[in-house]
Motif scaffolding. Structure first.
Motif, short mmCIF file in Angstrom:
data_model
loop_
_atom_site.label_atom_id
_atom_site.label_comp_id
_atom_site.label_asym_id
_atom_site.label_seq_id
_atom_site.Cartn_x
_atom_site.Cartn_y
_atom_site.Cartn_z
N SER A 1 -4.42 8.77 -3.32
CA SER A 1 -4.49 7.31 -3.41
C SER A 1 -3.51 6.76 -4.44
O SER A 1 -3.02 5.64 -4.31
N ARG A 2 -3.21 7.56 -5.45
CA ARG A 2 -2.28 7.12 -6.48
C ARG A 2 -0.82 7.26 -6.05
O ARG A 2 0.10 6.86 -6.79
N ARG A 3 -0.58 7.82 -4.88
CA ARG A 3 0.78 7.90 -4.35
C ARG A 3 1.20 6.60 -3.66
O ARG A 3 2.32 6.49 -3.17
N THR A 4 0.31 5.63 -3.65
CA THR A 4 0.67 4.32 -3.11
C THR A 4 1.90 3.76 -3.83
O THR A 4 2.76 3.13 -3.20
N SER A 5 2.01 4.01 -5.12
CA SER A 5 3.14 3.48 -5.88
C SER A 5 4.47 4.08 -5.41
O SER A 5 5.53 3.44 -5.52
N GLU A 6 4.43 5.32 -4.89
CA GLU A 6 5.65 5.90 -4.33
C GLU A 6 6.13 5.06 -3.14
O GLU A 6 7.33 4.76 -3.01
N GLN A 7 5.19 4.71 -2.27
CA GLN A 7 5.56 3.94 -1.09
C GLN A 7 5.98 2.53 -1.44
O GLN A 7 6.85 1.94 -0.78
N GLU A 8 5.39 1.95 -2.49
CA GLU A 8 5.82 0.63 -2.93
C GLU A 8 7.27 0.67 -3.42
O GLU A 8 8.05 -0.24 -3.14
N LEU A 9 7.63 1.71 -4.14
CA LEU A 9 9.01 1.85 -4.60
C LEU A 9 9.95 1.97 -3.42
O LEU A 9 10.98 1.29 -3.34
N ASP A 10 9.61 2.86 -2.47
CA ASP A 10 10.44 3.04 -1.28
C ASP A 10 10.55 1.75 -0.48
O ASP A 10 11.63 1.40 0.03
N LEU A 11 9.43 1.04 -0.38
CA LEU A 11 9.41 -0.21 0.40
C LEU A 11 10.32 -1.26 -0.24
O LEU A 11 11.08 -1.95 0.47
#
Length: 453
Positions: free
Chosen positions: A306-316
């Protein structure tokens, strides 16, 4: 909690007897990885098999189809020339193992670290393109009933509902949702999509593709969705520099796919689906914490993912900022100083208390055992504790991020709004430096936004 080793072995013995696989010779060993389903390897009469099962029956609720349909789909793909495993048995209630099926084990590894270091990544990329094209040639007549046809606009609406349910407090995701609504392409003739075609779900021996795994979200839709998903930054792992599955260039991948499929790849559709699936996976990560909270699956991986959401926010944000005015892209970004611009922590994330509780529960369950899947869990536990240590230094201050999310969803604010992109860049860096400081895209963003090497 999970099934005991004795219960698992007894259930497998019943399946083996029913399916004529012979006597169970070795106790099942949990395979590493698998963000959703469990995989167990076992031996019966000198042949190796893999059990794929849901962690609980509750975990299957709301899915478009069950394991019997997935098993039939895999068999249809295998018979059509896709490098798919042979399904030998589908679980029944009397087996006492829940929902799942058994496949004949294939040689090779699904470990991205091993695969991405293979001797001939270019040839492996061509093989991957070949198999994807073969999947896309499968027609409804040979596919089991129950495989859904995707409606893209309905999919966007579902993502938006998931976002609101998870707290609606992630502005970058809100910006992505608005972009999807504004840029949704017209429908095309649907093809069968694997749905999860990426590194981690491909089995490889040396530089040879030996299996395409994890078909649980297959559906009919735009072929560009499958093509784009495997090329997302997150699925390149350490090889950010090789955009196509972490193996090579997009040009080589697309050329191989076009040659095998006879179809032309549309760059605009490819970008749309890259953004769509980045939003999709960001929300999928958030959902992991909710599954842990509900008790449907108390595995430690859930709260950490769940804390990997920030990875996807960066990529997005790296994807979306291509549309921002040059003046906004050139605006200076302040280096994060570990004080989040929030009045409250994100609602969808696993909390510090939940992370610590999950680690505690896992340590209590393994105690003196530390082999097989437990080794993987140990690495996950260390990641969780690292997040705890880094977040303890943070103070929450500033405005409620739900306000900014609402501005993006309504269109009141965009990337053309003065200073918005710089703030989003700052927030993205601040989050990921806590949640995932070794994520390869972080170094790329720091160099681009801060001028750091």
């Amino acid at each position: 909690m999970g099934m005991s080793p004795d219960e698992l072995s007894a259930g497998l013995a019943r399946v083996c007897a029913r399916a004529g696989l012979g006597a169970l010779l070795l106790e099942p060993q949990r395979l590493t990885g698998g963000a959703v389903m469990e995989s167990w390897r076992f031996v019966a009469d000198d042949s190796a098999y893999v059990l794929r099962r849901a962690p609980s029956l509750a975990f299957m609720e709301g899915r478009p189809y069950g394991h019997s349909t997935e098993a039939a789909l895999i068999e249809a793909a295998r018979l059509a020339g896709v490098t798919a495993p042979e399904v030998v048995a589908v679980l029944e209630p009397a087996d006492g193992l829940g929902s799942g099926f058994i496949m004949r084990a294939l040689p090779g590894t699904a470990d991205p670290k091993v695969i991405l270091g293979c001797d001939d990544p270019k040839d492996l990329l061509r093989q991957a393109a070949r198999d994807l094209a073969r999947i896309h040639r499968l027609r409804p007549a040979v596919v089991p009933d129950g495989v859904p046809v995707m409606d893209t606009r309905a999919g966007i609406a579902d993502l938006k509902a998931q976002f609101i349910e998870a707290g609606g407090d992630r502005p970058i995701i809100a910006l992505g949702l608005k972009w999807l609504e504004d840029n949704c392409p017209p429908p095309v003739e649907p093809v069968l999509n694997h749905g999860d075609y990426r590194m981690g779900n491909l089995l490889v021996e040396g530089s040879t593709l030996t299996g395409v795994l994890d078909w649980e979200i297959a559906h009919f839709g735009d072929r560009h969705e499958d093509l784009a998903f495997g090329c997302m930054a997150v699925w390149r792992f350490a090889r950010y520099d090789r955009p196509a599955l972490g193996l090579g260039s997009l040009e080589d991948y697309i050329a191989a796919y076009e040659a095998e499929s006879g179809a032309q790849v549309d760059p605009a559709r490819f970008r749309f689906w890259t953004i769509y699936r980045t939003v999709w996976w960001a929300l999928g990560c958030l959902k992991m914490a909710a599954q842990w909270r509900s008790g449907a699956d108390r595995m430690l991986e859930r709260v950490v993912i769940s804390r990997r959401t920030s990875e996807q926010e960066l990529d997005l944000l790296l994807l979306l900022e291509e549309d921002a005015p040059e003046a906004e892209r050139a605006r200076e970004v302040t280096k994060p100083f570990r004080t989040r611009a929030r009045t409250l922590p994100p609602q969808g994330d696993a909390t510090i208390a939940e992370l610590v509780t999950a680690v505690s529960e896992w340590l209590g369950s393994v105690k003196h055992r530390m082999e097989g899947h437990d080794r993987f869990q140990l690495a996950v536990a260390r990641n969780a504790l690292g997040i705890v240590a880094r977040e303890m230094d943070i103070e929450y201050s500033g405005v409620d991020p739900r306000d900014m999310s609402e501005y993006f969803l309504s269109g009141d604010d965009t990337l053309e709004t003065k200073g918005v992109l710089a703030k989003l860049r700052f927030d993205a860096l601040e989050l990921i430096e806590v949640d995932s400081p070794k994520y390869p895209a972080l170094a790329v963003a720091q160099k681009k936004w801060l001028g750091e090497n």
